[in-house]
Design a protein around this motif. Structure first.
Motif, PDB file in Angstrom:
ATOM      1  N   LYS A 282     113.160 108.207  72.012  1.00  0.00           N
ATOM      2  CA  LYS A 282     112.393 107.915  73.236  1.00  0.00           C
ATOM      3  C   LYS A 282     110.977 108.472  73.105  1.00  0.00           C
ATOM      4  N   LYS A 283     110.889 109.715  72.622  1.00  0.00           N
ATOM      5  CA  LYS A 283     109.571 110.369  72.485  1.00  0.00           C
ATOM      6  C   LYS A 283     108.665 109.553  71.578  1.00  0.00           C
ATOM      7  N   ARG A 284     109.243 109.053  70.498  1.00  0.00           N
ATOM      8  CA  ARG A 284     108.459 108.339  69.497  1.00  0.00           C
ATOM      9  C   ARG A 284     107.819 107.083  70.099  1.00  0.00           C
ATOM     10  N   LYS A 285     108.555 106.451  70.979  1.00  0.00           N
ATOM     11  CA  LYS A 285     108.047 105.223  71.604  1.00  0.00           C
ATOM     12  C   LYS A 285     106.788 105.510  72.404  1.00  0.00           C
ATOM     13  N   ARG A 286     106.774 106.701  73.032  1.00  0.00           N
ATOM     14  CA  ARG A 286     105.634 107.038  73.897  1.00  0.00           C
ATOM     15  C   ARG A 286     104.382 107.378  73.085  1.00  0.00           C
ATOM     16  N   GLN A 287     104.534 107.680  71.803  1.00  0.00           N
ATOM     17  CA  GLN A 287     103.357 108.059  71.010  1.00  0.00           C
ATOM     18  C   GLN A 287     102.986 106.936  70.048  1.00  0.00           C
ATOM     19  N   GLY A 288     102.777 107.280  68.806  1.00  0.00           N
ATOM     20  CA  GLY A 288     102.497 106.236  67.817  1.00  0.00           C
ATOM     21  C   GLY A 288     101.113 105.628  67.961  1.00  0.00           C
ATOM     22  N   PRO A 289     100.904 104.502  67.297  1.00  0.00           N
ATOM     23  CA  PRO A 289      99.569 103.915  67.211  1.00  0.00           C
ATOM     24  C   PRO A 289      98.977 103.517  68.558  1.00  0.00           C
ATOM     25  N   ALA A 290      99.826 103.441  69.598  1.00  0.00           N
ATOM     26  CA  ALA A 290      99.317 103.055  70.916  1.00  0.00           C
ATOM     27  C   ALA A 290      98.203 103.989  71.364  1.00  0.00           C
ATOM     28  N   ILE A 291      98.223 105.238  70.865  1.00  0.00           N
ATOM     29  CA  ILE A 291      97.204 106.219  71.256  1.00  0.00           C
ATOM     30  C   ILE A 291      95.808 105.668  70.968  1.00  0.00           C
ATOM     31  N   LEU A 292      95.676 105.009  69.811  1.00  0.00           N
ATOM     32  CA  LEU A 292      94.356 104.511  69.428  1.00  0.00           C
ATOM     33  C   LEU A 292      93.884 103.390  70.348  1.00  0.00           C
ATOM     34  N   SER A 293      94.824 102.590  70.813  1.00  0.00           N
ATOM     35  CA  SER A 293      94.444 101.463  71.674  1.00  0.00           C
ATOM     36  C   SER A 293      93.844 101.945  72.982  1.00  0.00           C
ATOM     37  N   ARG A 294      94.115 103.204  73.321  1.00  0.00           N
ATOM     38  CA  ARG A 294      93.556 103.705  74.597  1.00  0.00           C
ATOM     39  C   ARG A 294      92.034 103.679  74.584  1.00  0.00           C
ATOM     40  N   ILE A 295      91.453 103.714  73.371  1.00  0.00           N
ATOM     41  CA  ILE A 295      89.988 103.671  73.271  1.00  0.00           C
ATOM     42  C   ILE A 295      89.450 102.442  74.007  1.00  0.00           C
ATOM     43  N   LYS A 296      90.245 101.374  73.972  1.00  0.00           N
ATOM     44  CA  LYS A 296      89.807 100.126  74.611  1.00  0.00           C
ATOM     45  C   LYS A 296      89.588 100.309  76.113  1.00  0.00           C
ATOM     46  N   LYS A 297      90.222 101.318  76.669  1.00  0.00           N
ATOM     47  CA  LYS A 297      90.108 101.519  78.122  1.00  0.00           C
ATOM     48  C   LYS A 297      88.828 102.263  78.509  1.00  0.00           C
ATOM     49  N   LEU A 298      88.127 102.794  77.506  1.00  0.00           N
ATOM     50  CA  LEU A 298      86.928 103.579  77.838  1.00  0.00           C
ATOM     51  C   LEU A 298      85.824 102.642  78.319  1.00  0.00           C
ATOM     52  N   THR A 299      85.223 103.013  79.444  1.00  0.00           N
ATOM     53  CA  THR A 299      84.201 102.119  79.991  1.00  0.00           C
ATOM     54  C   THR A 299      82.793 102.568  79.616  1.00  0.00           C
ATOM     55  N   GLU A 300      82.624 103.865  79.349  1.00  0.00           N
ATOM     56  CA  GLU A 300      81.270 104.340  79.064  1.00  0.00           C
ATOM     57  C   GLU A 300      81.194 105.000  77.677  1.00  0.00           C
ATOM     58  N   ILE A 301      80.515 104.350  76.762  1.00  0.00           N
ATOM     59  CA  ILE A 301      80.330 104.917  75.413  1.00  0.00           C
ATOM     60  C   ILE A 301      78.861 104.781  75.030  1.00  0.00           C
ATOM     61  N   PRO A 302      78.152 105.819  74.678  1.00  0.00           N
ATOM     62  CA  PRO A 302      78.617 107.206  74.641  1.00  0.00           C
ATOM     63  C   PRO A 302      78.829 107.762  76.048  1.00  0.00           C
TER      64      PRO A 302
END
Ligand code: PEP
Ligand code: MG
Length: 563
Positions: free
Chosen positions: A228-248
């Motif tokens: 279960k823990k593994r499902k919550r982590q993994g490569p999905a972490i990187l996709s969160r970058i897509k949610k950033l609205t302000e860069i820099p």
């Protein structure tokens, strides 16, 4: 989560076989042939290393040649084969082990290293005895977890290519290159003592890299829980970058902070970063060499840098020139034999002695520089003279390209890593010369504390929050400000949320980190008021211990979260 595969060079179990008296001669002949092949192989390596890196490096193979051709030892092996009537591989392995077991128990590091060296050579001889070295790479069974005494950064890459899903090593620190690469590849890796003896081959294992836990023979309940823990982590972490609205991202009071990525090899994350305008603040190009079989030639490098320049053309890429040595060596590298490799032939040093390799890389970078925004970063500069020498080589390459009418960016910024105390202490001198500075807190910590970043025994001392390290960072940042040079932090500390307010308080303009850390970092920046965190700096600098530094930063963090 998977099954253990114990990989310990020199510890391979060679089957014990009885041989007929009439076959003893051929066993001895097989041994002599394997020794001869190994000696030839080492001589070849010696000469090719000599050609590429100079005779001084080539000579490092001499010690291995002496071990391989140790006639006194070989006579004992021959005698034992005759006496015991056992196969050559078994007897050789047994005697090697009797020798190295004793050396391994020695309190002297030199002796323990000698054991490694002997086993490395023995490994070569054994592979020849087994009918030559395997040319085709083995594929591991699905769910293989490598368990080894030591794992080099290059081996992490190789094991990943063989589809290993996790790793456990007996030696190494959280900021060792082995760990950095595993983190970049999102492969769980944990360091734990005596695993090669404790974990039987084939046993069921869970490696929890986040918490540094290895569970041998987990219960079904533990297994299900980790699934279960593994499902919550993994490569999905990187996709969160897509949610950033302000860069820099900008701080609560509107100060912009450049957040960049540390990369080592191409991967799917590159597109996410490029699409979201996150620059590459540190590209560790040495992995081009560590993963391959040699230094890539100019055109191969050009192709590589060109793709990066084009992909990140809307932002920028800082290419650090080959930073080899210490733990970043290939298994067949001559550099492995240094007595104090971290203090030896690493970083810019071998490149200055082998200017052709360095110039070839610079030439490839310059040729690619018209296709994007590339910058050159020189690793491990200890003295201003090293920077000047390297800069002169860059100028020479520019001169040659001009003569050949090949286009390049003549204003390409050339910066340096500040990662040894001598550079931090003379940061004013260096900052006045260079185009930009990048602070490598991983090495700065190991050299300031004299605590090997790869050695778990001294991991208590290896602490980037030690006031000595923080003061050196501050001195460097101040010097860059005085000379109006951009200053970036690119060691692991750059991605540590606890240190973020401190760096903003110091006025650091850019932080480069493992892509996994970018999302949380950008989110936290927004909550920090740069005017307030300026007041954090002085109390932190005057702290009397790493613990006190961490406490002060933790207090600030708690207050921020409770607001
Ligand atoms: C550092 O030393 O902090 C750094 C960024 O370089 P590396 O980790 O590759 O040695
Ligand atoms: Mg470094």
């Amino acid at each position: 989560m998977g099954r253990a595969r114990v990989v310990a060079p020199g510890q391979q179990k060679v089957p014990e076989m009885r041989v007929a008296a009439s076959a003893v001669k051929s066993e001895i002949a097989a041994l002599d042939r394997a020794v001869k092949d190994t000696v030839e192989e080492l001589q070849e390596l010696r000469s090719s290393a000599g050609k590429k890196l100079g005779d001084a490096v080539g000579k490092v193979f001499d010690a291995q040649l002496l071990i391989a051709d140790d006639q006194e030892f070989l006579s004992r092996v021959r005698e034992e084969i005759t006496l015991r009537k056992r196969n050559a591989g078994f007897v050789y392995n047994l005697l090697v082990h009797q020798t190295t077991a004793e050396l391994r128990r020695s309190p002297e590091l030199y002796m323990r290293q000698m054991a490694e060296e002997i086993e490395g050579v023995a490994h070569r001889i054994m592979s020849h005895l087994g009918g030559g070295r395997k040319k085709t790479a083995v594929r591991y069974r699905e769910g293989t977890i490598i368990v080894a005494r030591t794992i080099t950064p290059g081996e992490v890459l190789n094991y990943r290519n063989l589809k290993a899903v996790g790793m456990v090593a007996e030696e190494g620190g959280p900021n060792s290159h082995m760990a950095l690469i595993a983190r970049s590849l999102m492969i769980p890796l944990t360091v734990s003592g005596n695993v090669c003896d404790r974990i039987p081959n084939g046993s069921r294992l869970i490696v929890d890299g986040t918490n540094g836990v290895v569970i041998l023979n987990p219960t079904d309940e533990e297994w299900a829980d980790y699934q279960k823990k593994r499902k919550r982590q993994g490569p999905a972490i990187l996709s969160r970058i897509k949610k950033l609205t302000e860069i820099p991202p900008t701080t609560a009071d509107g100060v912009s902070l450049q957040v960049a990525a540390n990369l080592e090899f191409p991967g799917p994350v590159d597109d996410i970063l490029a699409d979201h305008l996150i620059p590459v603040g540190l590209y560790r190009t040495e992995f081009l060499y560590l993963e391959g079989s040699d230094f890539p030639d100019e055109n191969a490098q050009f192709g590589y840098y060109r793709r990066l320049a084009e992909k990140f053309s809307r932002t920028s890429v800082i290419l650090r020139t080959f930073d080899l040595g210490s733990d970043k060596v290939r298994a067949d590298s001559p550099q492995a034999a240094e007595a104090n490799p971290a203090l030896g032939w690493r970083g810019i040093r071998p490149m200055l002695e082998q200017p052709e390799t360095f110039k070839r890389q610079v030439r490839a970078i310059l040729r690619a520089s018209t296709l994007g925004n590339l910058r050159i970063l020189l690793p491990m500069i200890s003295d201003v003279s090293e920077y000047k020498k390297a800069r002169r080589l860059v100028s020479q390459v520019m001169f040659e390209l001009r003569k050949e009418k090949i286009d390049f960016d003549s204003d390409i910024p050339v910066g340096i890593m500040v990662e040894v105390p001598s550079a931090a202490l003379t940061a004013d001198l260096l900052a006045s010369e260079v185009d930009f500075v990048s602070i490598g807190t991983n090495d700065l910590t190991q050299y300031t504390m004299s605590a090997d970043r790869n050695n778990s025994r001294v991991s208590g001392l290896y602490n980037p929050y030690h006031p000595s390290v923080i003061n050196l960072i501050k001195m460097t940042v101040d010097a860059c400000h005085r000379h109006q040079k951009p200053v970036n932090i690119c060691g692991e500390l750059a991605g540590d949320l606890l240190a973020l307010p401190l760096f903003i308080g110091m006025g650091v303009s850019s932080l480069s980190m493992n892509p996994v850390k970018i999302f949380d970092c950008c989110r936290l920046v927004k909550k920090i008021d740069s005017r307030l965190v300026k007041h954090l700096v002085e109390p932190v600098l005057s702290s009397n211990s790493a613990m006190a530094v961490v406490r002060k930063l933790q207090n600030y963090r708690n207050a921020l979260e409770n607001k």
